[in-house]
Design an enzyme around this catalytic site. Structure first.
Site, PDB file in Angstrom:
ATOM      1  N   LYS A 203     -93.581   2.817  28.790  1.00  0.00           N
ATOM      2  CA  LYS A 203     -92.129   2.953  28.623  1.00  0.00           C
ATOM      3  C   LYS A 203     -91.666   4.186  29.393  1.00  0.00           C
ATOM      4  O   LYS A 203     -92.160   5.296  29.166  1.00  0.00           O
ATOM      5  CB  LYS A 203     -91.817   3.080  27.126  1.00  0.00           C
ATOM      6  CG  LYS A 203     -90.411   2.719  26.747  1.00  0.00           C
ATOM      7  CD  LYS A 203     -90.300   2.663  25.226  1.00  0.00           C
ATOM      8  CE  LYS A 203     -88.896   2.429  24.764  1.00  0.00           C
ATOM      9  NZ  LYS A 203     -88.785   2.540  23.307  1.00  0.00           N
TER      10      LYS A 203
HETATM   11  O1  G3P Z   1     -86.697   2.562  20.777  1.00  0.00           O
HETATM   12  C1  G3P Z   1     -85.439   2.782  21.304  1.00  0.00           C
HETATM   13  C2  G3P Z   1     -84.289   2.431  20.385  1.00  0.00           C
HETATM   14  O2  G3P Z   1     -84.540   1.248  19.696  1.00  0.00           O
HETATM   15  C3  G3P Z   1     -83.806   3.540  19.520  1.00  0.00           C
HETATM   16  O3  G3P Z   1     -82.932   3.111  18.510  1.00  0.00           O
HETATM   17  O4  G3P Z   1     -81.717   3.523  16.397  1.00  0.00           O
HETATM   18  O5  G3P Z   1     -82.663   5.471  17.685  1.00  0.00           O
HETATM   19  O6  G3P Z   1     -80.688   4.231  18.531  1.00  0.00           O
HETATM   20  P1  G3P Z   1     -81.948   4.150  17.757  1.00  0.00           P
END
Ligand code: G3P
Length: 217
Positions: free
Chosen positions: A87
């Site tokens: 990633k």
């Molecule tokens: O893994 C990346 C993403 O899914 C992060 O989500 O909830 O931290 O905006 P969030």
């Protein structure tokens, strides 16, 4: 549409995997830190454990931001297991690194994507997945789902093979909307996946069936 779980929590990964509908896992530095994973050896071990738990693509994020640093880290991560997807953040050196990984047969997930232009660049570099953060876009007053639909349309017109991995999912409705908008994959917290199960009429209907079932015994 594939279902990934967005966590580094082993119990939640196991619970989602036991449902039989899990296709992979995504993690990020915030999710790893939340589980108290610290130091290179522990990080590598944690990814190895996740790979043993789930038979599917496992995104492991690099921590470096220079081309050389990303390549060095990505090679180590990819060596853990064939299912590891490196990633990489959507930055200039990240795009260069994604192209290098593509040319060297290493799968990538381009993360922190917030625009169609970024998604086009990631696809041009040959990313296996592109991760638009729909929840964070919604939080900032824009429409995350509109971006998923826009990227899906562009990729279809242009014939890009990169899969759209909708990330930053906040609820079950996001998952449904992603399916409608043309996402190839959603990555979601366990709670939102389980939210898909819920409907009050199912609960009421089941209670009645169970009550009537007693009359049959
Ligand atoms: O893994 C990346 C993403 O899914 C992060 O989500 O909830 O931290 O905006 P969030």
């Amino acid at each position: 549409m594939k279902f990934f779980i967005d966590t580094a929590n082993l119990a939640q990964i196991k619970e989602a995997n036991d449902l039989g509908i899990l296709d992979g896992v995504t993690t990020n530095p915030s999710l790893m830190a939340k589980e108290g994973i610290k130091g290179e050896a522990a990080i590598m071990q944690h990814y190895e454990t996740i790979c043993e738990l789930v038979d599917g693509d496992i995104s492991a994020e690099v921590l470096g931001t220079s081309f050389e640093g990303i390549i060095e880290e990505g090679k180590k991560l990819a060596a853990i297991h064939p299912n590891i997807v490196v990633k990489v953040p959507m930055i200039k050196d990240g795009i260069k690194a994604i192209k290098w990984f593509t040319d060297n047969g290493i799968k990538t997930n381009c993360t922190l994507v917030f625009s169609a232009g970024q998604a086009i660049l990631a696809a041009k570099a040959g990313a296996s997945y592109v991760s638009p953060f729909i929840g964070r876009i919604d939080d900032s007053g824009w429409d995350g789902m509109q971006l998923i639909a826009q990227i899906a349309s562009i990729y279809q017109i242009q014939g890009f093979k990169t899969e759209i991995l909708a990330a930053s999912i906040r609820n079950a409705n996001h998952i449904i909307a992603c399916a409608e908008a043309g996402a190839d994959v959603i990555t979601s917290p366990l709670e939102s996946i389980l939210g898909l199960l819920k409907h009050p009429l199912t609960d009421i209907g089941l209670a009645k069936f169970l009550e009537d079932a007693k009359k049959m015994g």
